[in-house]
Design an enzyme around this catalytic site. Structure first.
Site, PDB file in Angstrom:
ATOM      1  N   GLY A  55      33.056  37.463  20.709  1.00 51.32           N
ATOM      2  CA  GLY A  55      31.856  37.442  19.792  1.00 51.32           C
ATOM      3  C   GLY A  55      30.518  37.134  20.542  1.00 51.32           C
ATOM      4  O   GLY A  55      30.665  36.796  21.702  1.00 51.32           O
ATOM      5  N   TYR A 105      23.952  31.209  14.390  1.00 51.45           N
ATOM      6  CA  TYR A 105      25.165  31.349  14.923  1.00 51.45           C
ATOM      7  C   TYR A 105      26.162  30.237  14.559  1.00 51.45           C
ATOM      8  O   TYR A 105      27.217  30.561  14.120  1.00 51.45           O
ATOM      9  CB  TYR A 105      25.009  30.783  16.477  1.00 51.45           C
ATOM     10  CG  TYR A 105      26.314  30.339  17.184  1.00 51.45           C
ATOM     11  CD1 TYR A 105      27.138  31.440  17.555  1.00 51.45           C
ATOM     12  CD2 TYR A 105      26.540  29.372  17.553  1.00 51.45           C
ATOM     13  CE1 TYR A 105      28.176  31.091  18.449  1.00 51.45           C
ATOM     14  CE2 TYR A 105      27.702  28.988  18.300  1.00 51.45           C
ATOM     15  CZ  TYR A 105      28.445  29.587  18.661  1.00 51.45           C
ATOM     16  OH  TYR A 105      29.553  29.593  19.495  1.00 51.45           O
ATOM     17  N   CYS A 151      32.608  22.973  26.671  1.00 47.12           N
ATOM     18  CA  CYS A 151      33.801  23.256  27.604  1.00 47.12           C
ATOM     19  C   CYS A 151      33.302  23.615  29.019  1.00 47.12           C
ATOM     20  O   CYS A 151      32.631  24.848  29.015  1.00 47.12           O
ATOM     21  CB  CYS A 151      34.594  24.020  27.000  1.00 47.12           C
ATOM     22  SG  CYS A 151      36.015  24.426  28.190  1.00 47.12           S
TER      23      CYS A 151
END
Length: 263
Positions: A69, A134, A164
């Site tokens: 996405g 978002y 991450c």
């Protein structure tokens, strides 16, 4: 076991692929960007919002890790197609193929305007408070996961993913970081979880204030702590101020950025 990984060419997918490799497991890598499969991998090019392409990508799949996405703030039309339409098309393709196990890798930006609690940790089930368009799309992802569990009985885990990368790159990340190894541990737990769950994607950081309780309930036991990276960051930037919105809000500086501008 064949696992479809969407968004496999992205940063998180690239970090996770070697960590999710197992004997007897085949990762089917899906992305619009080129991705070269390695041992125990195969690849397919598929637009998430294209039902025919996703039906093909889903053939013979046992589980899905959905990383694909639009991964940053963008104009609303771009976000809707990639993240809302794309997630719904993916879940419908999984349903048609009889896939029972789905991991939706969402974002902490779905809850970005939550503040640091006066005491204790912020639950992973905290009501959505998106900080960006978002973030709104990741709230919709959570809602779709809930719907496909409740209506069709899919096992769905949605991860409100933190930061991450191989190591925390700023002082905010000392709280929000999840190591690639811990991220892989979390996804392994999610791949065997039953029911519907929303969990934070965060390591066992000394400065963490997002709850690990929900992750531990599905078998996630983080092993890493961002404090190993703290020394140089504190020396350069100073101790984080909990009153600063960057450190007080889940979404940090993204709560302060203009809405809808690409970043």
């Amino acid at each position: 076991m064949r696992i479809l990984m969407t968004g496999a060419a992205g940063q998180v997918g690239t970090l996770l692929r070697p960590r999710l490799a197992r004997p007897g497991r085949l990762l089917r890598l899906s992305d619009l960007a080129p991705v070269s499969p390695g041992p125990g991998e195969e690849s397919v090019s598929a637009d998430l919002a294209d039902p025919a392409a996703m039906a093909t990508a889903m053939k013979g799949v046992d589980a899905v890790i959905h990383l694909g996405g639009q991964s940053r703030e963008h104009p609303w039309a771009d976000i809707v197609r990639a993240n809302l339409d794309g997630t719904q098309v993916l879940l419908q393709a999984a349903l048609a193929e009889g896939v029972r196990q789905v991991v939706l890798v969402g974002s902490h930006h779905a809850a970005g305007f939550h503040s640091r609690p006066a005491s204790g940790d912020l639950p992973a089930t905290a009501f959505p408070r998106p900080d960006t368009l978002y973030g709104v799309s990741k709230v919709a992802m959570e809602a779709l996961g809930s719907l496909y569990h409740d209506r069709f009985g899919m096992n769905v885990v949605t991860v409100r993913l933190g930061t991450c990368n191989p190591g925390s790159v700023d002082t905010r990340g000392l709280a929000t970081w999840i190591s690639p190894d811990d991220c892989a541990r979390l996804l392994e737990a999610a791949l065997t979880a039953t029911g519907h769950h929303v969990v934070w994607g965060v390591s066992a950081n000394t400065r963490r204030w997002w709850s690990l309780e929900e992750g531990r309930a599905i078998g996630y036991e983080p092993q890493d702590d961002s404090e190993a990276h703290a020394g140089p960051l504190i020396a350069e930037y100073g101790e984080p101020d909990p009153a600063d919105p960057v450190h007080r809000r889940v979404g940090g500086m993204f709560c302060l950025r203009p809405l809808g501008e690409a970043w």
